[in-house]
Design an enzyme around this catalytic site. Structure first.
Site, PDB file in Angstrom:
ATOM      1  N   HIS A 115       0.804  -1.237   0.000  1.00  0.00           N
ATOM      2  CA  HIS A 115       0.000   0.000   0.000  1.00  0.00           C
ATOM      3  C   HIS A 115       0.826   1.270   0.000  1.00  0.00           C
ATOM      4  O   HIS A 115       0.293   2.336   0.334  1.00  0.00           O
ATOM      5  CB  HIS A 115      -0.899   0.051   1.237  1.00  0.00           C
ATOM      6  CG  HIS A 115      -1.997  -0.954   1.248  1.00  0.00           C
ATOM      7  ND1 HIS A 115      -3.262  -0.695   0.760  1.00  0.00           N
ATOM      8  CD2 HIS A 115      -2.037  -2.228   1.681  1.00  0.00           C
ATOM      9  CE1 HIS A 115      -4.021  -1.762   0.919  1.00  0.00           C
ATOM     10  NE2 HIS A 115      -3.293  -2.710   1.472  1.00  0.00           N
TER      11      HIS A 115
ATOM     12  N   LYS B 265      -8.211  14.279   4.537  1.00  0.00           N
ATOM     13  CA  LYS B 265      -7.352  13.094   4.538  1.00  0.00           C
ATOM     14  C   LYS B 265      -6.318  13.269   5.637  1.00  0.00           C
ATOM     15  O   LYS B 265      -6.233  14.337   6.244  1.00  0.00           O
ATOM     16  CB  LYS B 265      -6.655  12.923   3.187  1.00  0.00           C
ATOM     17  CG  LYS B 265      -5.954  14.218   2.705  1.00  0.00           C
ATOM     18  CD  LYS B 265      -5.251  14.032   1.375  1.00  0.00           C
ATOM     19  CE  LYS B 265      -6.164  14.106   0.174  1.00  0.00           C
ATOM     20  NZ  LYS B 265      -6.238  12.902  -0.624  1.00  0.00           N
ATOM     21  N   ARG B 266      -5.518  12.226   5.906  1.00  0.00           N
ATOM     22  CA  ARG B 266      -4.448  12.386   6.872  1.00  0.00           C
ATOM     23  C   ARG B 266      -3.515  13.520   6.453  1.00  0.00           C
ATOM     24  O   ARG B 266      -3.350  13.789   5.262  1.00  0.00           O
ATOM     25  CB  ARG B 266      -3.656  11.080   6.983  1.00  0.00           C
ATOM     26  CG  ARG B 266      -4.372  10.029   7.785  1.00  0.00           C
ATOM     27  CD  ARG B 266      -4.585  10.458   9.224  1.00  0.00           C
ATOM     28  NE  ARG B 266      -3.357  10.427   9.980  1.00  0.00           N
ATOM     29  CZ  ARG B 266      -3.098   9.576  10.967  1.00  0.00           C
ATOM     30  NH1 ARG B 266      -3.996   8.676  11.336  1.00  0.00           N
ATOM     31  NH2 ARG B 266      -1.957   9.610  11.618  1.00  0.00           N
TER      32      ARG B 266
ATOM     33  N   LYS C   4       1.140  14.654   0.815  1.00  0.00           N
ATOM     34  CA  LYS C   4      -0.226  14.942   0.361  1.00  0.00           C
ATOM     35  C   LYS C   4      -0.425  16.438   0.078  1.00  0.00           C
ATOM     36  O   LYS C   4      -1.408  16.845  -0.513  1.00  0.00           O
ATOM     37  CB  LYS C   4      -1.240  14.463   1.395  1.00  0.00           C
ATOM     38  CG  LYS C   4      -1.268  12.936   1.563  1.00  0.00           C
ATOM     39  CD  LYS C   4      -2.271  12.505   2.626  1.00  0.00           C
ATOM     40  CE  LYS C   4      -2.193  11.029   2.999  1.00  0.00           C
ATOM     41  NZ  LYS C   4      -2.847  10.135   2.038  1.00  0.00           N
TER      42      LYS C   4
ATOM     43  N   THR D  14      -8.471   6.804  -1.787  1.00  0.00           N
ATOM     44  CA  THR D  14      -9.837   6.300  -1.914  1.00  0.00           C
ATOM     45  C   THR D  14     -10.836   7.427  -1.648  1.00  0.00           C
ATOM     46  O   THR D  14     -11.952   7.386  -2.143  1.00  0.00           O
ATOM     47  CB  THR D  14     -10.087   5.136  -0.918  1.00  0.00           C
ATOM     48  OG1 THR D  14      -9.505   5.480   0.344  1.00  0.00           O
ATOM     49  CG2 THR D  14      -9.470   3.854  -1.418  1.00  0.00           C
TER      50      THR D  14
ATOM     51  N   LYS E 151     -14.605   8.599  -3.324  1.00  0.00           N
ATOM     52  CA  LYS E 151     -15.829   8.923  -2.582  1.00  0.00           C
ATOM     53  C   LYS E 151     -16.340  10.316  -2.956  1.00  0.00           C
ATOM     54  O   LYS E 151     -17.544  10.538  -3.090  1.00  0.00           O
ATOM     55  CB  LYS E 151     -15.573   8.823  -1.081  1.00  0.00           C
ATOM     56  CG  LYS E 151     -15.201   7.408  -0.643  1.00  0.00           C
ATOM     57  CD  LYS E 151     -14.581   7.362   0.745  1.00  0.00           C
ATOM     58  CE  LYS E 151     -13.839   6.050   0.983  1.00  0.00           C
ATOM     59  NZ  LYS E 151     -12.956   6.089   2.162  1.00  0.00           N
TER      60      LYS E 151
HETATM   61  C1  NBG Z   1      -2.491   3.832   2.009  1.00  0.00           C
HETATM   62  C2  NBG Z   1      -2.082   4.699   0.832  1.00  0.00           C
HETATM   63  C3  NBG Z   1      -3.296   5.183   0.072  1.00  0.00           C
HETATM   64  C4  NBG Z   1      -4.189   4.005  -0.297  1.00  0.00           C
HETATM   65  C5  NBG Z   1      -4.520   3.218   0.950  1.00  0.00           C
HETATM   66  C6  NBG Z   1      -5.359   1.997   0.645  1.00  0.00           C
HETATM   67  C7  NBG Z   1      -1.018   3.112   3.846  1.00  0.00           C
HETATM   68  C8  NBG Z   1       0.230   2.392   4.218  1.00  0.00           C
HETATM   69  N1  NBG Z   1      -1.289   3.218   2.548  1.00  0.00           N
HETATM   70  O1  NBG Z   1      -2.895   5.840  -1.100  1.00  0.00           O
HETATM   71  O2  NBG Z   1      -1.323   5.782   1.283  1.00  0.00           O
HETATM   72  O3  NBG Z   1      -5.373   4.453  -0.905  1.00  0.00           O
HETATM   73  O4  NBG Z   1      -3.337   2.767   1.574  1.00  0.00           O
HETATM   74  O5  NBG Z   1      -4.754   1.197  -0.323  1.00  0.00           O
HETATM   75  O6  NBG Z   1      -1.745   3.546   4.715  1.00  0.00           O
END
Ligand code: NBG
Length: 838
Positions: free
Chosen positions: A373, A564-565, A570, A672, A676
């Site tokens: 991920h 988002k975080r 980002k 994601t 949404k």
């Molecule tokens: C996160 C990514 C996102 C991705 C999500 C779900 C982690 C390690 N990865 O870009 O930063 O959408 O995983 O796949 O949290």
């Protein structure tokens, strides 16, 4: 007990207060639960009592499906997906279960006839925030889709007592508060102490020869921890399938050490209990980074070992020979957090179940599959060998042996390439020695996938390149998806009803059907309905912002949202540079014609991530100035909504006009939130990163605001030598923005406060904000232009939603089923087997 005839659901054999779905029946069940479960009656009941009574009423209705599902899976020994994830960010259960049971309206009516408001009760639920962000939420969406597609599955994770911290904002700074999500009880779970298992930690190993003269290893642990499963039903949308989310709590095998207790050492006796319980105490609040902490490794082995032992228990109970473990289960590893499964499954098969190495290795590889991920180097987990040896001495031996065989394979395939051996080894020996968990996952799995097309390509070319050359057949892409049940049906009922009134409701299970909306894009009546729904939802958010932040927002302004975080990659601070650019333009020319905008932010920063926290402070500081500057005349507003969560996200996505997806290309694995937002009719401004690339492909270039460097351009620029100062000196507006911050304009004259942030931009700018600045501003200017043409914007909005079919998590899960899991649906008939009463 009187039974009520129920004509709404075929097949339902028990139509009593535990299963009936009629309004009357629901009302009676609700009052019954209030009395017998909560021990209250309406006069003295709190809102939480009402919520609990309703939750139990709904849970009763799930139980029949849950038990039937378990019976059928057991009888048929159905092939099952085990989804191993350190995080499940489920969001509130009640509303989602109402949607999936198809009884939202009946329940709304039932509670309203009792003088209560359903929305009020839904608000009451404390969500289980057992995840950080995208990765945990993806796991939750996948559980929903697996249940909806009738795929037998078990989600395995940790039941953290404290989930992701609650975020408060004080004086513009993030403050973390413990998340006590369990303090009012959790009506959705059932503890299963009868299926407890034991996990060993520490100690040492001893070699011995068994009665057949075979070399064996015995592990004498320092500590043993008990894992107790807590199960939550996961109901599919309008199916009878209810799968299980099984989360483990850690306990001491005995609550008291009686020896210590008897000798009067009371605290010492309780000590062990506290140490053990620590394992499931708290979620590590880092997203996309790993710090190599001992407790974290202990958490990983804890839930992985519990889960694998549980699977072996199931295999035996269903009379499947252990040699066929991989036929009964496929185990998906959600990132490297559960990657220790490779060594643990080997250990269980060899040490505990007497299997030979080769067979155990075959079974392990055939069972496990790994999803990566991240592309961030700091997120790739590595554990110091010393820590590993101390905590998992037997696993380290097994990893050494796997590594030996693996490196032999590499030598055979690439003779004489010692550099390659060094790079690929499971052990990093460049300085202090580490175990590389991603390498372990790659070697021990039969499938390795990325989460968006670009991400998978970059894994193959860069991060996991050696492994791609070694095992090209293992690699595949599975673009992420999101569940339309939670993220439009539940969260945006108005838009859901409009869509269903035009194309029926098949799209909820077959999101591709949204494309039929395109037929209405030139229908003025439909367009005006679409627009007025967006506008009504924006009004709701206006009210929420007024109440939360005391800020008055113009509902006709562009709702420009980044939720988002917080992470530098980002680039929330790039967004900040845009805000200040507009502010400077107004200050220079107060009468300038500017499309009004409301900038809305939401998101948490890891508590130890100083720069991310400083960015939050910066946004709040900009808000304080911009929102109160008379020259601005309400044309710009900056709002930071605190404590972003799933519950909260459901409120925010539907209200967005513009979705900010502006990470530096090559860093966001997928995203994601981007899906949404678009599903709810927001337009995206974004870089060609993660799933943005595919979203743009689907919605069409004309309906997507793209800007900035591409991933190859990013690499090229960095390779050439990037000098952010050059951009600063040559771009007048950029310089003015930076100078404005540096002057203390947003910090009451304090020129030091934001200096670390400015220095990092001026002298390093790792994420190329300056390089992308002008392109971003130009693109935002286009957004402002297009927004003025309301018809055009509405058309683009409709086309965005209509073309999001690909991004349903149902599609992702179908792809996993076909390409990796080799698994077929098992439909559940109700009433075929177990009933509550005969
Ligand atoms: C996160 C990514 C996102 C991705 C999500 C779900 C982690 C390690 N990865 O870009 O930063 O959408 O995983 O796949 O949290």
């Amino acid at each position: 007990m009187q039974t009520v005839p129920n004509h709404q659901v075929d097949n339902l054999q028990i139509e009593d207060d535990r299963t009936g779905l009629s309004v009357e029946c629901l009302k009676r069940a609700f009052l019954d639960n209030l009395f017998y479960v909560q021990g209250k009656f309406p006069k003295i009941a709190t809102k939480n009592d009402y919520y609990m009574a309703l939750a139990y009423t709904v849970r009763d209705r799930l139980l029949q499906r849950w038990i039937n599902t378990a019976v059928i899976y057991t009888e048929r020994a159905s092939r099952t997906v085990s989804y191993l994830s350190a995080e499940f960010l489920m969001g509130p259960h009640l509303g989602n279960n109402l949607v999936n049971l198809g009884i939202y309206d009946q329940v709304k009516q039932a509670v309203s006839e009792l003088g209560l408001d359903l929305e009020d009760l839904l608000e009451q639920e404390e969500e289980p925030g057992l995840g950080n962000g995208g990765l945990g939420r993806l796991a939750a969406c996948y559980l929903d889709s697996m249940a909806t597609l009738e795929i037998p599955s078990l989600g395995y994770g940790i039941r953290y007592e404290f989930g992701i911290f609650d975020q408060d904002i004080r004086d513009g700074w993030q403050v973390e508060i413990t998340d006590k999500w369990l303090h009012c009880g959790n009506p959705w779970e059932i503890a299963r102490p009868e299926w407890e298992v034991y996990v060993r930690l520490g100690g040492h190993t001893e070699a011995y020869t068994d009665e057949h003269g075979r070399y064996r290893v015995r592990w004498i642990p320092f500590q043993v921890i008990k894992g107790v499963p807590h199960d939550t039903p996961i109901l599919g949308y309008k199916t009878n399938t209810a799968n299980t989310l099984r989360l483990w709590t850690a306990e001491a095998p005995e609550s008291f050490d009686f020896a210590a207790f008897n000798s009067g050492d009371y605290l010492g006796a309780v000590q062990e209990k506290m140490v053990s319980e620590n394992l499931s105490k708290v979620l590590y609040p880092n997203d996309d980074s790993s710090q190599g902490k001992r407790l974290r490794l202990a958490q990983q082995i804890f839930f992985v070992s519990c889960s694998l032992q549980d699977m072996i228990r199931i295999v035996f109970r269903q009379n499947v020979p252990l040699e066929k473990f991989h036929e009964k289960f496929v185990v998906q590893l959600n990132d490297t957090h559960p990657a220790i499964a490779v060594a643990e499954l080997m250990r269980l098969l060899i040490d505990e179940h007497d299997m030979g190495w080769d067979q155990a290795w075959q079974i392990t590889q055939k069972s496990l599959a790994y999803t990566n991920h991240t592309l961030l180097p700091e997120a790739l987990e590595r554990w110091p060998i010393s820590l590993f040896r101390e905590l998992l001495p037997r696993h380290l031996e097994i990893i050494y042996e796997i590594n030996y065989h693996f490196l032999e394979e590499v030598k055979a395939k690439f003779p004489g390439d010692s550099d390659r051996l060094r790079r690929m080894s499971l052990i990093d020996e460049s300085g202090e020695k580490y175990v590389r968990m991603a390498h372990l996952a790659c070697v021990g799995s039969h499938s390795i996938n990325g989460v968006a097309a670009l991400h998978t390509k970059l894994l193959q070319q860069d991060v996991l390149r050696d492994f791609y050359q070694m095992y090209p057949e293992k690699f595949n892409n599975k673009t992420n998806g999101v569940t339309p049940r939670r993220f439009i049906v539940l969260s945006n009922p108005r838009l859901t009803n409009l869509i269903s009134s035009k194309i029926g409701d098949n799209w909820i299970k077959h999101l591709e059907d949204l494309k039929h909306l395109e037929a209405f894009v030139d229908d003025p009546e439909f367009c005006s309905q679409w627009r007025s729904i967006k506008s009504a939802i924006k009004q709701d958010l206006v009210a929420y912002i007024a109440q939360q932040n005391g800020i008055t927002v113009n509902p006709d302004s562009i709702f420009d949202i980044q939720a988002k975080r917080f992470h530098e990659y980002k680039r929330q601070h790039l967004n900040a540079l845009h805000i200040i650019t507009l502010y400077n333009r107004i200050k220079a020319n107060p009468d300038i014609d500017i499309t009004p905008r409301t900038f809305i932010f939401g998101g948490k920063a890891a508590p130890g991530y100083y720069m991310a926290k400083l960015i939050i402070k910066l946004l709040n500081s900009i808000g304080d100035v911009v929102n109160n500057d008379p020259d601005v005349r309400d044309r710009l507003k900056v709002v930071f909504l605190k404590d972003y969560s799933v519950k909260f996200a459901q409120r925010v996505y539907p209200a967005a006009d513009l979705s900010e997806q502006i990470s530096m290309a090559g860093k966001e694995a997928s995203g994601t939130g981007n899906m949404k937002f678009a599903l709810n009719g927001a337009l995206t401004i974004g870089t060609l990163d993660g799933a943005n690339v595919e979203i743009r492909e689907e919605v069409g270039e004309d309906n997507f605001f793209i800007f900035g460097l591409t991933a190859p351009e990013v690499y090229a620029l960095k390779a050439r030598g990037y000098r952010p100062l050059d951009y600063y000196h040559s771009n007048r507006e950029l310089k003015a923005v930076i100078d404005r911050i540096a002057s203390g304009h947003f910090s009451h004259g304090d020129t030091k406060l934001f200096k670390p942030l400015l220095d990092s931009l001026l002298y390093r700018d790792e994420y190329l904000l300056f390089a992308d600045y002008q392109a971003y501003i130009d693109c935002q200017d286009r957004v402002s232009q297009v927004y003025r043409d309301r018809d055009r914007w509405t058309r683009m909005s409709i086309l965005n939603a209509a073309r999001m079919g690909k991004f349903s998590s149902d599609r992702s899960i179908r792809d996993y089923c076909q390409d990796i899991w080799n698994i077929k649906p098992v439909p559940i008939e109700l009433g075929e087997c177990i009933q509550a009463k005969e």
